[in-house]
Scaffold this motif. Structure first.
Motif, PDB file in Angstrom:
ATOM      1  N   GLY A  78       0.820  -1.204   0.000  1.00  0.00           N
ATOM      2  CA  GLY A  78       0.000   0.000   0.000  1.00  0.00           C
ATOM      3  C   GLY A  78       0.851   1.249   0.000  1.00  0.00           C
ATOM      4  O   GLY A  78       1.970   1.243   0.507  1.00  0.00           O
ATOM      5  N   ARG A  79       0.318   2.299  -0.585  1.00  0.00           N
ATOM      6  CA  ARG A  79       0.978   3.596  -0.536  1.00  0.00           C
ATOM      7  C   ARG A  79      -0.082   4.685  -0.531  1.00  0.00           C
ATOM      8  O   ARG A  79      -1.278   4.383  -0.515  1.00  0.00           O
ATOM      9  N   GLY A  80       0.378   5.940  -0.523  1.00  0.00           N
ATOM     10  CA  GLY A  80      -0.595   7.030  -0.470  1.00  0.00           C
ATOM     11  C   GLY A  80      -1.470   6.876   0.766  1.00  0.00           C
ATOM     12  O   GLY A  80      -0.967   6.597   1.849  1.00  0.00           O
ATOM     13  N   ASP A  81      -2.779   7.020   0.597  1.00  0.00           N
ATOM     14  CA  ASP A  81      -3.646   6.871   1.769  1.00  0.00           C
ATOM     15  C   ASP A  81      -4.377   5.522   1.739  1.00  0.00           C
ATOM     16  O   ASP A  81      -5.485   5.379   2.244  1.00  0.00           O
ATOM     17  N   ASP A  82      -3.774   4.527   1.128  1.00  0.00           N
ATOM     18  CA  ASP A  82      -4.377   3.190   1.088  1.00  0.00           C
ATOM     19  C   ASP A  82      -4.667   2.664   2.500  1.00  0.00           C
ATOM     20  O   ASP A  82      -3.942   2.943   3.448  1.00  0.00           O
ATOM     21  N   ARG A  83      -5.721   1.874   2.554  1.00  0.00           N
ATOM     22  CA  ARG A  83      -6.083   1.222   3.823  1.00  0.00           C
ATOM     23  C   ARG A  83      -6.228  -0.269   3.547  1.00  0.00           C
ATOM     24  O   ARG A  83      -7.017  -0.664   2.688  1.00  0.00           O
ATOM     25  N   ILE A  84      -5.482  -1.062   4.281  1.00  0.00           N
ATOM     26  CA  ILE A  84      -5.544  -2.509   4.079  1.00  0.00           C
ATOM     27  C   ILE A  84      -5.984  -3.149   5.395  1.00  0.00           C
ATOM     28  O   ILE A  84      -5.355  -2.937   6.428  1.00  0.00           O
ATOM     29  N   ALA A  85      -7.057  -3.891   5.329  1.00  0.00           N
ATOM     30  CA  ALA A  85      -7.470  -4.624   6.534  1.00  0.00           C
ATOM     31  C   ALA A  85      -7.643  -6.081   6.133  1.00  0.00           C
ATOM     32  O   ALA A  85      -8.377  -6.384   5.196  1.00  0.00           O
ATOM     33  N   ILE A  86      -6.935  -6.946   6.798  1.00  0.00           N
ATOM     34  CA  ILE A  86      -7.022  -8.360   6.457  1.00  0.00           C
ATOM     35  C   ILE A  86      -7.339  -9.144   7.719  1.00  0.00           C
ATOM     36  O   ILE A  86      -6.695  -8.964   8.755  1.00  0.00           O
ATOM     37  N   GLU A  87      -8.337  -9.974   7.601  1.00  0.00           N
ATOM     38  CA  GLU A  87      -8.667 -10.829   8.730  1.00  0.00           C
ATOM     39  C   GLU A  87      -8.811 -12.249   8.206  1.00  0.00           C
ATOM     40  O   GLU A  87      -9.646 -12.514   7.343  1.00  0.00           O
ATOM     41  N   GLU A  88      -7.946 -13.103   8.650  1.00  0.00           N
ATOM     42  CA  GLU A  88      -8.015 -14.499   8.216  1.00  0.00           C
ATOM     43  C   GLU A  88      -8.198 -15.354   9.460  1.00  0.00           C
ATOM     44  O   GLU A  88      -7.502 -15.161  10.449  1.00  0.00           O
ATOM     45  N   GLN A  89      -9.086 -16.277   9.354  1.00  0.00           N
ATOM     46  CA  GLN A  89      -9.354 -17.111  10.520  1.00  0.00           C
ATOM     47  C   GLN A  89      -9.510 -18.566  10.088  1.00  0.00           C
ATOM     48  O   GLN A  89     -10.144 -18.849   9.071  1.00  0.00           O
ATOM     49  N   ALA A  90      -8.910 -19.452  10.843  1.00  0.00           N
ATOM     50  CA  ALA A  90      -9.107 -20.874  10.549  1.00  0.00           C
ATOM     51  C   ALA A  90      -9.395 -21.616  11.848  1.00  0.00           C
ATOM     52  O   ALA A  90      -8.697 -21.421  12.844  1.00  0.00           O
ATOM     53  N   ASP A  91     -10.411 -22.426  11.809  1.00  0.00           N
ATOM     54  CA  ASP A  91     -10.727 -23.294  12.951  1.00  0.00           C
ATOM     55  C   ASP A  91     -10.363 -24.713  12.570  1.00  0.00           C
ATOM     56  O   ASP A  91     -10.929 -25.264  11.619  1.00  0.00           O
ATOM     57  N   LEU A  92      -9.414 -25.269  13.293  1.00  0.00           N
ATOM     58  CA  LEU A  92      -8.990 -26.642  13.015  1.00  0.00           C
ATOM     59  C   LEU A  92      -9.818 -27.547  13.904  1.00  0.00           C
ATOM     60  O   LEU A  92      -9.530 -27.712  15.077  1.00  0.00           O
ATOM     61  N   VAL A  93     -10.870 -28.083  13.343  1.00  0.00           N
ATOM     62  CA  VAL A  93     -11.835 -28.792  14.175  1.00  0.00           C
ATOM     63  C   VAL A  93     -11.654 -30.302  14.169  1.00  0.00           C
ATOM     64  O   VAL A  93     -12.187 -31.003  15.022  1.00  0.00           O
ATOM     65  N   GLY A  94     -10.912 -30.813  13.182  1.00  0.00           N
ATOM     66  CA  GLY A  94     -10.765 -32.268  13.117  1.00  0.00           C
ATOM     67  C   GLY A  94      -9.331 -32.692  13.407  1.00  0.00           C
ATOM     68  O   GLY A  94      -8.396 -31.893  13.305  1.00  0.00           O
ATOM     69  N   GLU A  95      -9.185 -33.951  13.750  1.00  0.00           N
ATOM     70  CA  GLU A  95      -7.846 -34.484  14.011  1.00  0.00           C
ATOM     71  C   GLU A  95      -6.949 -34.303  12.802  1.00  0.00           C
ATOM     72  O   GLU A  95      -7.386 -34.521  11.666  1.00  0.00           O
ATOM     73  N   ARG A  96      -5.720 -33.935  13.046  1.00  0.00           N
ATOM     74  CA  ARG A  96      -4.713 -33.742  11.987  1.00  0.00           C
ATOM     75  C   ARG A  96      -5.088 -32.688  10.953  1.00  0.00           C
ATOM     76  O   ARG A  96      -4.565 -32.694   9.844  1.00  0.00           O
ATOM     77  N   ALA A  97      -6.002 -31.830  11.308  1.00  0.00           N
ATOM     78  CA  ALA A  97      -6.298 -30.705  10.407  1.00  0.00           C
ATOM     79  C   ALA A  97      -5.083 -29.786  10.429  1.00  0.00           C
ATOM     80  O   ALA A  97      -4.407 -29.663  11.447  1.00  0.00           O
ATOM     81  N   ARG A  98      -4.796 -29.174   9.284  1.00  0.00           N
ATOM     82  CA  ARG A  98      -3.615 -28.298   9.222  1.00  0.00           C
ATOM     83  C   ARG A  98      -3.945 -26.997   8.519  1.00  0.00           C
ATOM     84  O   ARG A  98      -4.733 -26.978   7.571  1.00  0.00           O
TER      85      ARG A  98
END
Ligand code: ATP
Ligand code: MG
Lengths: 249, 316
Positions: free
Chosen positions: B193-213
């Motif tokens: 980003g440059r100037g007056d750019d606005r970056i919002a990132i939200e990443e979410q992961a729920d590892l609900v099972g065995e051996r989930a990666r």
């Protein structure tokens, strides 16, 4: 000191964290010759190379560094590089996402595909396998060192410092690196090898032995080999810069 | 404008030619119109045009393996406009596909692009979704991609967001994923980003099972007065679930970057790590390149180029 030298260090004093790491060190390097600097762990060898390159922590020092009879003490790293000084680090940096092609091409005198491929071949790396890989943690230590050396060869420098060029390198690749060193010498490039290894030391024309940031001995490789092997090591001091250093002052 | 001309101009804006190979499926959406569509066996696309956008349902039928990446091109060519896209994607059991999505707003002065995606990846299915953006140099746009992703047992999903050209403008990415047993998720975003750019990132992961990666990677560079806020959330709730968050943000000039990694572990045999580096470029990386004769600015640019490049090896 002689003005035929390409690089001359005059009474360098460098302190880090309140300790004197380089202690009134004077050295001269002759153009087109291969020099070796040996010394125990912590002797100040990497510091010496960093100081010559002008790296951040190593810029504030006493004495003078002269390249082709001109003081380079005030020059930035890139200015020194543009004069033809190059450094291959003991532990090369890693970059996320930056490809070998971009990395080796960055300072290359000739950045054409053919030239970049030749540089990788010179360090025994297959260009087809490496050019598009990233210079990141997926490369082994030895691979990174060879890529770093390739990038330095591509720079076509006038003075190359190689900090422990053999560490992490297998025998076959080391042979190729020695070929590259010989080629550099044939092309009239000055080389400074920093090493603990007798085999690397044998590639040199002249050698220096430093300990506690001081010059202990200098001269022919045979002389330094003997001195390093028989009089310096084993050595029971902690390589702290003290007056009881084992060696002649 | 004719559909064919719109398609040509959409691809032109991303520096590409129209897709002509019959083996490559493609869909083009300009504003609220589906202007082009070509499907391959096993790929079903239903689309409905709305007032300010398009709703689509993409389905890859059970066991179908689509050899060539499907091209989807979204965009608005005029300076102003609104495009709201709702996409539901179902990869049925054992299906395999990749989508190369281009989102192009090359002239945007006042454009809003919203994406509401729901992606279901069936048992053992594999899906790759690469999103490449081209924005106007003025950055006059707001981009709001939201996605909810569900990975069934043994599924694999890799998604990667990259801004190829132009200014960010205002961007609010929100991806939420649920990862079942043995499934593997890789989400990454690379934006500068440059100037007056606005970056919002939200990443979410729920590892609900065995051996989930899961691996969540965010690489950002901000300069001038740009701001970036990154929140990565990983929750491991099952045995042998493994997750890693990797966030790198390089700040220059008056830029501002913030990273909030949230890791939660609810099972003694789960393991989650996070790594964040925010601020100036690494001194050793910089000095090495300067020792090749690059000045500080050029060396920094090259480091950032690497950080934002798509060549990163998969860490899973
Ligand atoms: N930036 C620094 N700050 C503080 N001390 C430092 C710094 N860099 C080096 N030193 C110290 O200076 C001394 C010399 O280090 P240097 O790395 O030059 O040794 P070396 O001869 O290269 O050793 P080795 O053979 O182990 O590579 C060591 O005691 C080291 O701890
Ligand atoms: Mg060293």
């Amino acid at each position: 000191m002689s003005s035929d030298s390409i690089l001359e260090l005059q009474e360098i004093i460098l302190e880090l964290g309140g300790r004197r790491i380089l202690d009134c060190l004077s050295m001269a390097f002759w153009p087109g010759h291969v020099h070796a600097v040996v010394g125990p762990n912590g002797a100040g060898k990497s510091t010496l190379a960093s100081m010559i390159m002008g790296l951040g922590d190593y810029r504030a020092h006493g004495g003078d560094v002269r390249f082709e009879d001109r003081s380079i003490k005030e020059l930035s790293i890139d200015q020194r590089a543009r004069l033809g000084i190059a450094l291959a680090w003991q532990e090369p940096a890693r970059y996320e996402g930056l490809t070998v092609r971009r990395f080796v091409g960055a300072g290359a005198a000739d950045a054409t595909e053919a030239a970049l491929r030749r540089r990788l071949e010179q360090v025994a790396l297959d260009p087809d396998r490496y050019l598009d890989r990233a210079v990141d943690r997926t490369l082994s230590g030895g691979e990174r060192k060879r890529i770093e050396l390739a990038s330095i060869l591509a720079q076509e420098p006038r003075l190359v410092m190689m900090d422990e060029p053999d560490s992490g390198i297998d025998v076959e690749a080391l042979g190729r690196i020695f070929d590259a060193i010989r080629l550099l010498r044939e092309e009239g490039v000055t080389v400074l090898l920093i090493t603990h290894s007798q085999t690397v030391l044998e590639q040199a024309d002249h050698a220096f032995l430093i300990c506690c940031g001081r010059m202990v001995a200098k001269g022919s490789v045979a002389k330094i080999k003997e001195f390093y092997g028989e009089r310096c090591l084993p050595c029971d001091h902690q390589n702290a810069p003290r007056e009881d250093c084992n060696g002649e002052r | 404008m004719e559909s064919a001309e719109l398609i040509r101009r959409l691809y032109e804006s991303i520096g590409e030619a129209c897709v002509t190979s019959p083996d490559i499926a493609h869909v083009e959406i300009h504003g609220n119109r589906v202007v082009g569509r070509h499907l391959v066996p096993g790929l079903k696309v239903e689309a409905e045009e709305a007032e300010d956008g398009v709703s689509a349902h993409i389905r890859v039928t059970r066991g179908t393996q689509i050899a060539e990446p499907v091209r989807i091109c979204f965009g608005i060519l005029p300076e102003q406009g609104i495009q709201r896209v709702r996409i539901r994607t179902d990869l049925e059991e054992g299906a395999r596909a990749a989508v190369m999505a281009s989102c192009t707003f090359p002239n945007a002065v006042d454009v809003l692009h919203e994406m509401e995606a729901e992606t279901n990846i069936g048992p053992g299915a594999e899906y790759v979704y690469l999103e490449r953006h081209v924005h106007s140099p003025a950055g006059g746009l707001r981009v709001v991609p939201h996605a909810r992703i569900d990975l069934a047992e043994g599924a694999r999903f890799r998604t990667d967001f990259e801004l190829l050209k132009g200014r960010v403008g205002q961007m609010e990415i929100r991806y939420r994923a649920t990862v079942a047993a043995g499934a593997v998720l890789e989400m990454s975003a690379r934006v500068s980003g440059r100037g007056d750019d606005r970056i919002a990132i939200e990443e979410q992961a729920d590892l609900v099972g065995e051996r989930a990666r899961a691996v969540l990677t965010t690489n950002i560079a901000v300069r001038e007065k740009a701001r970036a806020e990154v929140k990565n959330v990983l929750r491991a709730k099952a045995a042998y679930a493994r997750g890693h968050i990797d966030c790198k943000e390089i700040v220059r000039e008056q830029g501002y970057a913030e990273a909030i990694p949230v890791v939660e572990v609810e099972h003694p045999q789960a393991h989650v790590t996070h790594e964040a580096a925010i601020g100036s470029v690494d001194a050793k990386q910089l000095e090495t390149l300067m020792a090749r004769g690059l000045d500080e600015e050029a060396a920094t640019d090259l480091i950032i180029e690497g950080l934002l490049s798509p060549t990163h090896p998969s860490s899973t």
